[in-house]
Design a protein around this motif. Sequence first.
Motif, PDB file in Angstrom:
ATOM      1  N   GLY A 145       0.807  -1.231   0.000  1.00 56.23           N
ATOM      2  CA  GLY A 145       0.000   0.000   0.000  1.00 56.23           C
ATOM      3  C   GLY A 145       0.833   1.271   0.000  1.00 56.23           C
ATOM      4  N   ARG A 146       2.173   1.125  -0.161  1.00 54.03           N
ATOM      5  CA  ARG A 146       2.983   2.354  -0.273  1.00 54.03           C
ATOM      6  C   ARG A 146       2.737   3.029  -1.620  1.00 54.03           C
ATOM      7  N   TRP A 147       2.430   2.203  -2.627  1.00 51.64           N
ATOM      8  CA  TRP A 147       2.012   2.729  -3.927  1.00 51.64           C
ATOM      9  C   TRP A 147       0.553   2.347  -4.145  1.00 51.64           C
ATOM     10  N   VAL A 148      -0.231   3.361  -4.493  1.00 52.73           N
ATOM     11  CA  VAL A 148      -1.662   3.116  -4.702  1.00 52.73           C
ATOM     12  C   VAL A 148      -2.060   3.681  -6.064  1.00 52.73           C
ATOM     13  N   LEU A 149      -2.833   2.890  -6.797  1.00 53.57           N
ATOM     14  CA  LEU A 149      -3.422   3.431  -8.025  1.00 53.57           C
ATOM     15  C   LEU A 149      -4.799   3.947  -7.635  1.00 53.57           C
ATOM     16  N   HIS A 150      -4.943   5.265  -7.648  1.00 50.49           N
ATOM     17  CA  HIS A 150      -6.185   5.845  -7.133  1.00 50.49           C
ATOM     18  C   HIS A 150      -7.361   5.557  -8.072  1.00 50.49           C
ATOM     19  N   PRO A 151      -8.567   5.336  -7.508  1.00 51.47           N
ATOM     20  CA  PRO A 151      -9.751   5.044  -8.344  1.00 51.47           C
ATOM     21  C   PRO A 151     -10.057   6.110  -9.402  1.00 51.47           C
ATOM     22  N   SER A 152      -9.526   7.314  -9.269  1.00 53.44           N
ATOM     23  CA  SER A 152      -9.767   8.323 -10.327  1.00 53.44           C
ATOM     24  C   SER A 152      -9.255   7.800 -11.670  1.00 53.44           C
TER      25      SER A 152
END
Length: 432
Positions: free
Chosen positions: A320-327
Amino acid sequence: MSDESSAVFNDKSLDEPTPAGAPLTAKYKRSFAYDTIKDRLPIIITKIVDHLYRDKNKIIEQFGEETREDIKSLIGSFSKLRNELQTNKPLVPITLGDDADLWNSCVQGGKWFDSPWLLVECYLYRRMRDNIAQSPSLSDFDQFSEQKKSGFAASMPAMKALEAHLNGFISDEPLPDLGKEQFFQLLKVSLWGNKCDMSLSGGEQRHQNLDPIKQLAALEENILCNHLENAWAKILKLNGNSSAIIDIVLDNAGFELFTDLCFADFLVNRQLVSTVRFHAKNMPWFVSDATPMDLFWSLEYLEDHIPELGLRWRSHVHSGRWVLHPSSKSSFWTLPHAFAKMKEVDPDLFNLLSSSGLVIFKGDLNYRKLVGDLNWDPETQLSTALEGCPKPLLALRTLKADVVVGLEKSVIAKMTGNWMVSGEYAVIQLCD
Ligand SMILES: O=P(O)(O)OC[C@@]1(O)O[C@H](CO)[C@@H](O)[C@@H]1O
Ligand SMILES: [Mn+2]
């Protein structure tokens, strides 16, 4: 070329400069918008039509026999789209998708050469999606996937060279000055990674094969406005805060994405921030822009070709240090809106970004949207042009469109020729 429909170009554009403060548009012949819509965009469409003819069997293999007829109709609809553009027809409504109403409220019968350039250029890619969406069997088809993948593979030498530097930067050893020098280098590599877009090149593959860190010194004086020191100070203020999040609004897949990920790797490894949230495009966009799929296959490719790096990056995703945001799966980034409209059109995204430690906007199109794609005087204060955008923000952009703000008079005075659109110059601009 396999598709020869020779549309007659209906040229009524005016031979005078774009008025100060007006939206950039192909209505004015001397503008870069005019060159783009007249020359670059038809070439991009022709390349897709050629790809559909040439690689028909490969596509059928991937998406199933039922796509044989769909590919034929797609060739027809893409050729028709090119013809509408070249003969300056009215922009027809978008038919499919949750964002269709929003789009159609912007389009309203304008024409290709008369409407704002930002609207028209975004509309072209949205129309391509509309054409593809007519064939449910091809709904996952990315018309630019081949180009993006081959550009990525061709950049392997530069990626390996950069990885070697990165390994030194992220060791457990303390770095002098908390890693300021390395931060500067990786941020500048990510900046110049933006040279590799395939929209400016009319769909020609762009990649990088030299050691990107070794090139930085020679490029230094091409950074026309450089807020690196302020950006570092901003990051240091976040440092130590266990919930420090920064957002990166991505631009291109391929080498540029790799440089962005190297920078993000450094940030989380040196614990300068706890989380990096990425924002990608929800459909194939401006040829080379990164979609969620591009992120997934890029990470897979790296696991196979640079395993140590690929696995470390995978672990950033898992932890979770890198997250692909739902946008990245919703429509805001692929609407034609200036970012000053974000608060009204997508208030949740606006609030999220406004509470971020820092929002990094990569690339030229994001810059155009930040400043509203208006014909600004280049000396305009950054804060004036960025009114209404979510902040604090950092724009990392190589200049590939005839709009820029926040430059000193003395810098502007030295510039000659096509400096605004050549991709040879860049800005690093922070607005707090
Ligand atoms: O956003 P990016 O990838 O840096 O650039 C995309 C881009 O090359 O496409 C347009 C030309 O088609 C330019 O205005 C713009 O610079
Ligand atoms: Mn792009």
